[in-house]
Design a protein around this motif. Structure first.
Motif, short mmCIF file in Angstrom:
data_model
loop_
_atom_site.label_atom_id
_atom_site.label_comp_id
_atom_site.label_asym_id
_atom_site.label_seq_id
_atom_site.Cartn_x
_atom_site.Cartn_y
_atom_site.Cartn_z
N PRO A 25 18.46 11.64 -21.11
CA PRO A 25 20.14 11.15 -21.39
C PRO A 25 20.04 10.50 -23.12
O PRO A 25 20.65 10.82 -23.30
CB PRO A 25 20.47 10.57 -20.37
N ARG A 67 20.10 25.77 -28.94
CA ARG A 67 21.62 26.23 -29.80
C ARG A 67 21.97 26.53 -30.02
O ARG A 67 21.82 27.91 -30.45
CB ARG A 67 21.22 25.32 -30.95
N ILE A 120 20.29 13.21 -26.24
CA ILE A 120 21.68 13.73 -25.49
C ILE A 120 21.49 12.80 -27.45
O ILE A 120 22.42 11.72 -27.18
CB ILE A 120 22.88 13.89 -25.21
N ARG A 121 22.27 13.80 -28.61
CA ARG A 121 22.41 12.98 -29.74
C ARG A 121 23.12 14.23 -30.99
O ARG A 121 23.27 15.14 -30.35
CB ARG A 121 21.24 12.39 -30.17
N GLU A 122 23.20 13.18 -32.29
CA GLU A 122 23.32 14.27 -33.19
C GLU A 122 22.33 14.35 -33.86
O GLU A 122 21.88 13.50 -34.42
CB GLU A 122 25.39 14.14 -33.24
N HIS A 134 27.61 24.70 -31.60
CA HIS A 134 27.15 22.96 -31.07
C HIS A 134 26.85 22.74 -32.60
O HIS A 134 26.90 21.60 -33.40
CB HIS A 134 25.41 23.19 -31.03
N ASP A 159 22.66 18.39 -27.02
CA ASP A 159 23.75 17.86 -25.91
C ASP A 159 23.54 19.42 -24.55
O ASP A 159 22.82 19.90 -25.08
CB ASP A 159 25.13 17.81 -25.25
N ARG A 160 24.41 19.33 -23.34
CA ARG A 160 24.18 20.62 -21.88
C ARG A 160 25.17 21.19 -22.16
O ARG A 160 25.12 21.74 -21.05
CB ARG A 160 24.14 19.97 -20.99
N SER A 161 26.05 21.12 -22.81
CA SER A 161 27.10 21.70 -23.19
C SER A 161 26.45 23.81 -23.34
O SER A 161 25.47 23.59 -23.71
CB SER A 161 27.94 21.81 -24.24
N ARG A 189 25.08 18.94 -32.42
CA ARG A 189 25.28 18.54 -31.84
C ARG A 189 23.94 18.95 -30.47
O ARG A 189 23.64 20.14 -29.72
CB ARG A 189 26.79 18.87 -30.75
N GLU A 242 15.12 21.95 -28.47
CA GLU A 242 16.14 21.28 -28.48
C GLU A 242 16.91 21.89 -29.56
O GLU A 242 18.09 22.57 -29.61
CB GLU A 242 16.08 20.35 -29.02
N VAL A 276 18.29 19.43 -21.84
CA VAL A 276 18.00 18.52 -22.60
C VAL A 276 16.92 17.43 -22.31
O VAL A 276 17.19 17.60 -20.77
CB VAL A 276 18.73 17.37 -23.37
#
Length: 348
Positions: free
Chosen positions: A242, A219, A245-247, A223, A232-234, A230, A215, A239
């Motif tokens: 589901p 990054r 997915i967080r900050e 991000h 996520d999957r961008s 962040r 994780e 990840v």
């Protein structure tokens, strides 16, 4: 019918009394018999549309499907494990709403099907599965690894059933189990100080955020929003689930620029050299312990760590992690940092 050079005869029924249809089917059937006589394995052709031809009976163009080229049962028999895996990956991708990761396909899946790749999925017997398990045991693999690889093949066969290629899953008939592994040890305050004293930015941030190695190390600068990272999957990142997915808030000492990513095993080797008893994943346990000692609730702690909703004892009633905003997560993490500072010696 096809007669080989050694006099052996190969026969196949075209399964029709229609002369026009028989003429269409005969060339492919004859080629299959010839290939069978010469030990040539045909290539898998799916049951979906594969082309068109001119129908001599009507003079019109007609669709050619796999059933036109293969007799009953033959279509499944020539399917390879790689092709079966592709069917499985597409099915699972549709169910999850995202494709199977390249790492899973190239690593876990490839390793699982390699020992059984010489037998077509539709032709695997119980004896084949038993030999498969024995082969993995003879390689000295851990019980958990054998269970995981057997489960991967079982899942692929299950997808073939769901898609209509198989009528039974022989992998279900051979049980493979493994006792749950030992949990990752929680680092002591002294070990946390040793981690801090390495001066390694990545290890320090892992300890203070509870992030998983992938994780954090996946990054990119995009991000980061100030000190908020962040997950996520961008930007091509992955990840675990589901709810991951967080900050998370980075400590002020971490800055707002991500350093150059470490090598694949750099952090693992550094941790084992400095603190042989613990692992990289143990740093998450250190974060959880610090949060608990600081009085942070289990639900908020689990959100910070990115666990599935309700996985931890005491968090079962949490329905939506989105309820926890920056205004809740930030102060909670800062409380945990106060405890970690006493362990690492930062307060001095």
């Amino acid at each position: 019918m096809y007669r080989s050079n050694n006099g052996k005869t190969y026969r196949e029924s075209l399964q029709t009394r229609d002369h026009a249809k028989a003429l269409r089917l005969w060339p492919a059937a004859y080629q299959r018999l010839k290939d069978k006589a010469n030990g040539i394995k045909g290539a898998f052709i799916p049951t979906t549309q594969i082309g068109y031809e001119l129908d001599p009976a009507t003079g019109k163009e007609r669709e050619v499907t796999g059933e036109d080229l293969f007799g009953p049962g033959e279509l499944e028999e020539v399917m390879t494990w790689q092709q079966a895996a592709a069917i499985h990956n597409e099915r699972i991708g549709d169910k999850r709403g995202r494709p199977m990761t390249a790492k899973t396909k190239a690593s876990s899946q490839a390793l699982a099907i390699k020992p059984i790749s010489h037998v077509a999925p539709a032709l695997v017997t119980v004896a084949d599965v038993q030999r498969y398990v024995r082969t993995l045991k003879d390689q000295g693999l851990a019980a958990s690894t054998i269970s995981q690889r057997h489960g991967m093949c079982r899942a692929i066969a299950q997808s073939l059933m769901k898609q209509g290629y198989l009528t039974a899953n022989v992998w279900d008939r051979v049980e493979v189990s493994a006792a749950p592994g030992e949990p990752h040890p929680t680092p002591t305050p002294e070990e946390c100080r040793l981690i801090w004293d390495t001066g390694n930015w990545w290890l320090r941030v892992l300890l203070y955020t509870g992030l998983r190695e992938n994780e954090l190390c996946q990054r990119k600068q995009a991000h980061l929003d100030g000190r908020w990272l962040r997950i996520d999957r961008s930007h091509g990142c992955q990840v675990k689930n589901p709810d991951s997915i967080r900050e998370v808030l980075l400590p002020e000492w971490a800055g707002t620029d991500l350093p150059k990513q470490p090598g694949r095993t750099t952090l693992y080797k550094l941790v084992k050299r400095i603190t042989p008893r613990i692992t990289l994943h143990s740093l998450r346990s250190g974060t959880r312990t610090a949060l608990a000692q600081a009085g942070v609730t289990t639900e908020v702690s689990e959100r910070i760590l990115g666990h599935r909703v309700g996985k931890a004892v005491g968090a079962s009633y949490v329905r939506n992690y989105a309820e926890y905003t920056r205004e809740i997560i930030g102060p909670a993490m800062e409380k945990g940092w106060e405890v970690l500072d006493t362990w690492t010696g930062r307060e001095n």
